[in-house]
Structures are given as C-alpha cells and as structure tokens.
Design a protein around this motif. Structure first.
Motif, PDB file in Angstrom:
ATOM      1  N   ILE A   1      10.743  21.905  -8.244  1.00  0.00           N
ATOM      2  CA  ILE A   1      10.407  20.483  -8.345  1.00  0.00           C
ATOM      3  C   ILE A   1       8.898  20.310  -8.169  1.00  0.00           C
ATOM      4  O   ILE A   1       8.321  20.788  -7.192  1.00  0.00           O
ATOM      5  N   ASP A   2       8.281  19.643  -9.130  1.00  0.00           N
ATOM      6  CA  ASP A   2       6.869  19.278  -9.009  1.00  0.00           C
ATOM      7  C   ASP A   2       6.799  17.856  -8.454  1.00  0.00           C
ATOM      8  O   ASP A   2       7.449  16.939  -8.975  1.00  0.00           O
ATOM      9  N   ILE A   3       6.020  17.682  -7.390  1.00  0.00           N
ATOM     10  CA  ILE A   3       5.896  16.366  -6.750  1.00  0.00           C
ATOM     11  C   ILE A   3       4.436  15.932  -6.776  1.00  0.00           C
ATOM     12  O   ILE A   3       3.555  16.669  -6.313  1.00  0.00           O
ATOM     13  N   LYS A   4       4.190  14.762  -7.319  1.00  0.00           N
ATOM     14  CA  LYS A   4       2.839  14.209  -7.365  1.00  0.00           C
ATOM     15  C   LYS A   4       2.794  12.936  -6.521  1.00  0.00           C
ATOM     16  O   LYS A   4       3.561  12.009  -6.746  1.00  0.00           O
ATOM     17  N   VAL A   5       1.912  12.911  -5.536  1.00  0.00           N
ATOM     18  CA  VAL A   5       1.786  11.760  -4.646  1.00  0.00           C
ATOM     19  C   VAL A   5       0.393  11.157  -4.807  1.00  0.00           C
ATOM     20  O   VAL A   5      -0.612  11.870  -4.726  1.00  0.00           O
ATOM     21  N   SER A   6       0.329   9.850  -5.010  1.00  0.00           N
ATOM     22  CA  SER A   6      -0.957   9.176  -5.175  1.00  0.00           C
ATOM     23  C   SER A   6      -0.896   7.800  -4.520  1.00  0.00           C
ATOM     24  O   SER A   6       0.179   7.309  -4.153  1.00  0.00           O
ATOM     25  N   ASP A   7      -2.064   7.155  -4.372  1.00  0.00           N
ATOM     26  CA  ASP A   7      -2.075   5.778  -3.893  1.00  0.00           C
ATOM     27  C   ASP A   7      -1.858   4.841  -5.073  1.00  0.00           C
ATOM     28  O   ASP A   7      -1.641   5.293  -6.208  1.00  0.00           O
ATOM     29  N   ILE A   8      -1.934   3.534  -4.817  1.00  0.00           N
ATOM     30  CA  ILE A   8      -1.632   2.582  -5.887  1.00  0.00           C
ATOM     31  C   ILE A   8      -2.698   2.590  -6.977  1.00  0.00           C
ATOM     32  O   ILE A   8      -2.474   2.078  -8.077  1.00  0.00           O
ATOM     33  N   GLU A   9      -3.851   3.199  -6.696  1.00  0.00           N
ATOM     34  CA  GLU A   9      -4.907   3.308  -7.704  1.00  0.00           C
ATOM     35  C   GLU A   9      -4.854   4.630  -8.448  1.00  0.00           C
ATOM     36  O   GLU A   9      -5.704   4.910  -9.291  1.00  0.00           O
TER      37      GLU A   9
ATOM     38  N   GLU B   1       0.820  -1.205   0.000  1.00  0.00           N
ATOM     39  CA  GLU B   1       0.000   0.000   0.000  1.00  0.00           C
ATOM     40  C   GLU B   1       0.861   1.267   0.000  1.00  0.00           C
ATOM     41  O   GLU B   1       0.388   2.336   0.379  1.00  0.00           O
ATOM     42  N   SER B   2       2.124   1.133  -0.407  1.00  0.00           N
ATOM     43  CA  SER B   2       3.026   2.277  -0.391  1.00  0.00           C
ATOM     44  C   SER B   2       2.531   3.378  -1.327  1.00  0.00           C
ATOM     45  O   SER B   2       1.842   3.112  -2.324  1.00  0.00           O
ATOM     46  N   LEU B   3       2.893   4.595  -1.000  1.00  0.00           N
ATOM     47  CA  LEU B   3       2.542   5.728  -1.851  1.00  0.00           C
ATOM     48  C   LEU B   3       3.348   5.693  -3.146  1.00  0.00           C
ATOM     49  O   LEU B   3       4.490   5.233  -3.178  1.00  0.00           O
ATOM     50  N   VAL B   4       2.750   6.206  -4.208  1.00  0.00           N
ATOM     51  CA  VAL B   4       3.440   6.338  -5.494  1.00  0.00           C
ATOM     52  C   VAL B   4       3.851   7.801  -5.627  1.00  0.00           C
ATOM     53  O   VAL B   4       3.005   8.698  -5.661  1.00  0.00           O
ATOM     54  N   ILE B   5       5.168   8.046  -5.660  1.00  0.00           N
ATOM     55  CA  ILE B   5       5.681   9.419  -5.689  1.00  0.00           C
ATOM     56  C   ILE B   5       6.421   9.653  -7.001  1.00  0.00           C
ATOM     57  O   ILE B   5       7.386   8.960  -7.324  1.00  0.00           O
ATOM     58  N   ASN B   6       5.959  10.626  -7.766  1.00  0.00           N
ATOM     59  CA  ASN B   6       6.609  11.016  -9.028  1.00  0.00           C
ATOM     60  C   ASN B   6       7.083  12.460  -8.903  1.00  0.00           C
ATOM     61  O   ASN B   6       6.366  13.321  -8.393  1.00  0.00           O
ATOM     62  N   THR B   7       8.307  12.716  -9.364  1.00  0.00           N
ATOM     63  CA  THR B   7       8.866  14.062  -9.299  1.00  0.00           C
ATOM     64  C   THR B   7       9.313  14.529 -10.685  1.00  0.00           C
ATOM     65  O   THR B   7       9.654  13.721 -11.552  1.00  0.00           O
ATOM     66  N   LYS B   8       9.293  15.834 -10.866  1.00  0.00           N
ATOM     67  CA  LYS B   8       9.710  16.423 -12.147  1.00  0.00           C
ATOM     68  C   LYS B   8      10.441  17.732 -11.873  1.00  0.00           C
ATOM     69  O   LYS B   8       9.924  18.609 -11.166  1.00  0.00           O
ATOM     70  N   ILE B   9      11.659  17.842 -12.392  1.00  0.00           N
ATOM     71  CA  ILE B   9      12.467  19.058 -12.229  1.00  0.00           C
ATOM     72  C   ILE B   9      12.319  19.907 -13.485  1.00  0.00           C
ATOM     73  O   ILE B   9      12.289  19.371 -14.601  1.00  0.00           O
ATOM     74  N   ASP B  10      12.243  21.231 -13.318  1.00  0.00           N
ATOM     75  CA  ASP B  10      11.916  22.084 -14.455  1.00  0.00           C
ATOM     76  C   ASP B  10      12.995  22.109 -15.538  1.00  0.00           C
ATOM     77  O   ASP B  10      12.718  22.387 -16.700  1.00  0.00           O
ATOM     78  N   LYS B  11      14.251  21.806 -15.179  1.00  0.00           N
ATOM     79  CA  LYS B  11      15.301  21.708 -16.194  1.00  0.00           C
ATOM     80  C   LYS B  11      16.444  20.860 -15.676  1.00  0.00           C
ATOM     81  O   LYS B  11      16.484  20.487 -14.507  1.00  0.00           O
ATOM     82  N   LYS B  12      17.400  20.513 -16.528  1.00  0.00           N
ATOM     83  CA  LYS B  12      18.457  19.566 -16.176  1.00  0.00           C
ATOM     84  C   LYS B  12      19.748  20.229 -15.719  1.00  0.00           C
ATOM     85  O   LYS B  12      20.504  19.647 -14.940  1.00  0.00           O
ATOM     86  N   LYS B  13      20.054  21.422 -16.205  1.00  0.00           N
ATOM     87  CA  LYS B  13      21.304  22.092 -15.834  1.00  0.00           C
ATOM     88  C   LYS B  13      20.998  23.383 -15.085  1.00  0.00           C
ATOM     89  O   LYS B  13      20.078  24.117 -15.428  1.00  0.00           O
ATOM     90  N   PHE B  14      21.832  23.634 -14.055  1.00  0.00           N
ATOM     91  CA  PHE B  14      21.601  24.804 -13.217  1.00  0.00           C
ATOM     92  C   PHE B  14      22.913  25.543 -12.969  1.00  0.00           C
ATOM     93  O   PHE B  14      23.991  24.938 -12.959  1.00  0.00           O
ATOM     94  N   LYS B  15      22.776  26.837 -12.715  1.00  0.00           N
ATOM     95  CA  LYS B  15      23.927  27.632 -12.334  1.00  0.00           C
ATOM     96  C   LYS B  15      24.098  27.557 -10.819  1.00  0.00           C
ATOM     97  O   LYS B  15      23.208  27.122 -10.108  1.00  0.00           O
ATOM     98  N   ALA B  16      25.246  27.999 -10.330  1.00  0.00           N
ATOM     99  CA  ALA B  16      25.516  27.960  -8.887  1.00  0.00           C
ATOM    100  C   ALA B  16      24.470  28.777  -8.125  1.00  0.00           C
ATOM    101  O   ALA B  16      24.154  29.910  -8.508  1.00  0.00           O
ATOM    102  N   LYS B  17      23.914  28.163  -7.084  1.00  0.00           N
ATOM    103  CA  LYS B  17      22.932  28.780  -6.191  1.00  0.00           C
ATOM    104  C   LYS B  17      21.622  29.167  -6.879  1.00  0.00           C
ATOM    105  O   LYS B  17      20.836  29.954  -6.338  1.00  0.00           O
TER     106      LYS B  17
END
Length: 250
Positions: free
Chosen positions: A206-214, A185-201
């Motif tokens: 981050i978009d985080i979507k949490v749902s149950d197994i259904e 019955e563990s939670l299903v957690i999906n994450t998405k970062i707006d881009k792949k490369k970043f400058k210092a600081k």
C-alpha cells in the motif's frame, strides 16, 4: 421491564451566556427529554403571570430550539406545552450582561454584548481562550449606547472549542459562551493498493500519501485497520481522532 406508562417530559431552559437579564433582549434555548432520557419534539407558548402570550416555540432538532426573550421587571414566566403541562422559566437576573454569539461566518466569530442599566456606564472585558490559552482580549465601553458589537478573527485562532467570557471592570465574570472553531485543517490521506485481487496470505503493498490541505507533504505517524467492506459502513458523522481531540475532549 418495559415501561408502558405515558412518557413525561422534562423541559429545560438555557439562556445564552448563563442568565436572562431583566429588560435585555437575549436568546433562550430549550431542550426536551422524556423520562426514558430520549429527545422529544415539543411545541408550546411562553406566558407571563397574567396569562399573556409572550412567544410561541417549537423544537427544531431532537427536542431542542430557541426563542428570543426579553423579561420584564417584577414578572414571572412559564412555558406551556400543547398538553397544558407547565414549566417555570428561571435564571432571570436583575443585573448582568447578555451575550449573543454568531459563529456562522467563516472569517470571524461575531459577538453582541448588552447589559442592565447600572452596568452601561462602566467598561468591561471580553476574553477568548482555547485549551486554557488566551487568544483574544479586548476592553470595551458602551459609550452611551445599549449594544456593543465586536468580532474575533478566526485566522488568529486554532481549531477547537473557543470559550468567550465577559468580565466587568473588576474582572468578575458575568457571562460565558462556547463555540467550536473548525478551520478544517485535517490531513489529506490518499492510499493506493498495488492490485485488486490477492491470494491467501499474499503480502499487500500500500502506498500512502499524506499532505495538508494545500497539498504539501506531511511527516505523519499512522495506524492501519483492515475491515470487511460488506460488514461495515462508514458514517461521516462518526467519532474520529480529530473530533475527539478538538471537540469532545473539551
């Protein structure tokens, strides 16, 4: 100081339910560790007091395994390893209940109860608890048979450690076994970062979507850690919050 002496083996036996019962078939688990506290694979045989070979055994995983065992009246048993070291098998009772539990089935926990002759004519109870809450209770009678089979449906159980106890008609406990019920019955957690490369600081979104197994959204409290991917390798068998709360803490 390094111990260069030949490791000695401590071979321990664990009857399923607590005791092996004279004249009743049961499972006898074993575990072998050396004097350094490490698991060691073993191979050997079970003999009686006359030296007759009763069964052969071999460890299956990290020094552990099991055999089928039916002790006879007025008999003693010993385990003999390949190096001829001998270990007595104790916890053999003249009276009591034997419990065989199969937890492989996804829908139910299957249980078989046997008993010594003097208990076959009397009713008994089976109670199942998780975190001290009762989720199953049944009263049974052998009815002239030597074996009673029953099932505990998993759809009525939460995830966690299920303790199954056999009580006689006076509510005295005789045998006990624990199994782990994992309904995933563990939670299903999906994450998405707006881009792949970043400058210092530079801030990271981050978009985080949490749902149950259904797939239904779940309101959740979250914590976040950031790790260098080249310095840490995730292992699916590592301890996590779910395994601690549902298994280790019990």
């Amino acid at each position: 100081t390094i111990n260069n002496a030949t490791p000695t083996i401590d071979l321990q036996f664990f009857p399923e339910g607590g005791n092996s019962i004279v004249g009743v078939n049961s499972k006898l688990a074993f575990k072998a560790i050396n004097n350094n506290g490490l698991e060691v694979d073993v191979k050997g045989k079970i003999i009686d007091s006359k030296g007759k070979n009763i069964a052969n055994f071999k460890s299956l995983f990290q020094g552990t395994g099991f055999i089928s065992f039916k002790p006879q009246p007025n008999e003693k048993y010993f385990a003999v390893l390949e190096d001829q070291t001998t270990y007595p098998i104790t916890k053999i009772a003249k009276k009591g209940y034997s419990m065989l539990v199969n937890n492989i089935n996804k829908k139910s926990v299957k249980i078989k109860i046997q008993a010594s002759k003097e208990l076959l004519t009397k009713p008994f109870y089976v109670i199942g608890t998780i975190r001290n809450n009762k989720y199953y209770q049944g009263k049974f009678d052998f009815g002239g048979k030597s074996l009673v089979s029953l099932e505990i449906p998993k759809n009525k159980l939460p995830s966690g450690v299920l303790t199954i106890t056999v009580f006689d008609y006076t509510m005295k406990p005789w045998a006990e076994r624990i199994v782990f019920v994992n309904k995933k019955e563990s939670l299903v957690i999906n994450t998405k970062i707006d881009k792949k490369k970043f400058k210092a600081k530079e801030p990271i979104k981050i978009d985080i979507k949490v749902s149950d197994i259904e797939g239904k959204p779940i309101s959740t409290s979250l914590s976040l850690s950031v790790t260098d991917i080249n310095k840490y390798k995730k292992n699916d068998n590592d301890r996590n919050i779910t395994s601690y709360l549902l298994l280790e803490s019990d």
